[in-house]
Design an enzyme around this catalytic site. Sequence first.
Site, short mmCIF file in Angstrom:
data_model
loop_
_atom_site.label_atom_id
_atom_site.label_comp_id
_atom_site.label_asym_id
_atom_site.label_seq_id
_atom_site.Cartn_x
_atom_site.Cartn_y
_atom_site.Cartn_z
N LYS A 146 0.89 -1.17 0.00
CA LYS A 146 0.00 0.00 0.00
C LYS A 146 0.93 1.21 0.00
O LYS A 146 1.16 1.86 1.03
CB LYS A 146 -0.92 -0.02 1.21
CG LYS A 146 -2.10 0.95 1.10
CD LYS A 146 -3.12 0.70 2.20
CE LYS A 146 -4.26 1.70 2.14
NZ LYS A 146 -5.10 1.54 0.94
N ALA A 147 1.47 1.48 -1.18
CA ALA A 147 2.51 2.50 -1.36
C ALA A 147 1.93 3.72 -2.05
O ALA A 147 1.09 3.61 -2.95
CB ALA A 147 3.66 1.92 -2.19
#
Length: 295
Positions: free
Chosen positions: A159-160
């Site tokens: 979850k960048a």
Amino acid sequence: MSVVPFDQREGVIWFNGEFVPWKDAKVHVLTHALHYASAVFEGERAYGGEIFKLTEHTERLFASAEMLDLKIPYSVAEIDAACRETLRRQGYLDAYVRPIAWRGSEMMGVAAQSARINVAIAIWQWPAYFDPKLLDTGIRLDLAEWRRPDPRTAPAKAKAVGLYMICTLSKHTAERKGYADAMMLDWRGQVAECTGANIFFVKKGELHTPIADCFLDGITRRTVIDLARSRQIKVNERVIMPDELTSFDQCFITGSAAEVTPVSEIGPYKFKVGDITRTLRADYLAEVQPKKKAA
């Protein structure tokens, strides 16, 4: 109605182990994450004073950080405790929770192994991601032009922050057209997800959802799958092609922000808000409520 800018809100933010006034939680303009997207985050919700699946979210934050070569200088338990204390200090029962970890401003360049890894937790009230009036009729989705990338080109399981650039572009385009959000395909042309939520379809009493192999296998997604199976609803995780959309009766999306939101349209494709969608939404909203402890 005017909206208070996010940098001008009241309260406190947990920032590298200390609580600082909301307006003082700042970073330098040369922060590495701002220039090179070296940051990961989580989106969580609190219900009745408890953060739903907090440890699961925190563990995913650490897994995302590891994929981006970020070593978070706290333990999972410390971040859990910080989230709970920030919620308590903010004084909210129902709220949105945003932990984030990022590389700081100690080094500027593609390589920044010695930059400090910072962590912050902000919590604010966010009652609904989409217009609540649309929960009965369903939201309308555009068909995004941008596609989820091949996992060989980006850390798709993280979850960048960098992975959300095409989501912002797709959602901006959708909203300009009058849609609430957009559905994205992946690089192969298969149905993938929306800009910040996973997607499900219903056909003949069964759920169908894309295999999460190039986008996040959302915590809400997994929760809804478990709820469906507990009701003996068959769940098919499989490849879904766009030309199949005409064969589905119902559609809904899932995410910590979106919760379970019905969909009425995806471009030219129409869906009804049916019993399975309503049931799973109700089951999810019941599941997230704090459980009463036995005496």
